[in-house]
Design an enzyme around this catalytic site. Sequence first.
Site: not given
Length: 256
Positions: A148, A163
């Site tokens: 990501s 995350y």
Amino acid sequence: MLLKDKVCLILGAASLRSIGYGTAELFAEHGAKVVVADVKMDAETLNAVKLSIQSKLGNSVSVHGFSCDISSPTDCDKLVSEVVALHGTIDCLVNSAGIVRNIPILELAEKDLDLMFDINLKGAFYICQSVLKVFVEKKSGTIVNVASSAAQRGGGLVGGSHYAASKGGMLSLTKSIAREFAALGIRANSICPAMIETPMLDGLSEERLKGIVDAIPLKRVGTTREMAGACLFLSSELSGFVTGSNIDVNGGTHIH
Ligand SMILES: NC(=O)c1ccc[n+]([C@@H]2O[C@H](COP(=O)([O-])OP(=O)(O)OC[C@H]3O[C@@H](n4cnc5c(N)ncnc54)[C@H](O)[C@@H]3O)[C@@H](O)[C@H]2O)c1
């Protein structure tokens, strides 16, 4: 046909709107024997995935699926055994399974960290380890880990710091695999997407989404097909001399 008869295992493909599904569809178009896996892959879900791909490409395309929780090493080994029993080998892994949560750093509890790292980071280790056992024996294979842009920019946009850290770990894992297994002809690369139209963006308000899109040079969100294109490049011989690399699929967000 860039993946003719290649056995491609794609994790994180339960939703027809997911990056994993988009990748499965494009890989099938390129002649791959596609195997989709997900913690949510039950018979009904698999049937929907199959129907959707076959309605576009015809009934002769090869699509199979299994349930797998990547946070369990036993599950990952079982999945790989199932695929090898079915097709005799595995050529490509695309790991697009993952979760996103957005919790401020000072509010993060141990259970939040455990859940995030168990799935996104330890899960990536486990599924890569299981597949690498097959790759080492055959001295070939490709791995694509879907990380990501949060790994590069820090959390706070869609996912939180935990995350971002889990995806940062995934980038380091991918480079380590690339280095450790390069001599065997095994390649590993990552992709850092941002703002791809999937269920992961469902929680964002329209106003928040607009604010984020305004900051993207291409002024729109990305499609799963566009992510699939990057996965196809990194899984095929087109990228034969590329390993330990990362592709940003983010509409130009990192132009500087
Ligand atoms: N959509 C975006 O804008 C975006 C941006 C950056 C990164 N990503 C990453 O892309 C990947 C794919 O996400 P997506 O956008 O397609 O959303 P998605 O939610 O449709 O796909 C993620 C899939 O992972 C599965 N999954 C969750 N936990 C699992 C587990 N323990 N074992 C196996 N499968 C599990 C989910 O069931 C789901 O089907 C994720 O890793 C996500 O972090 C997406």
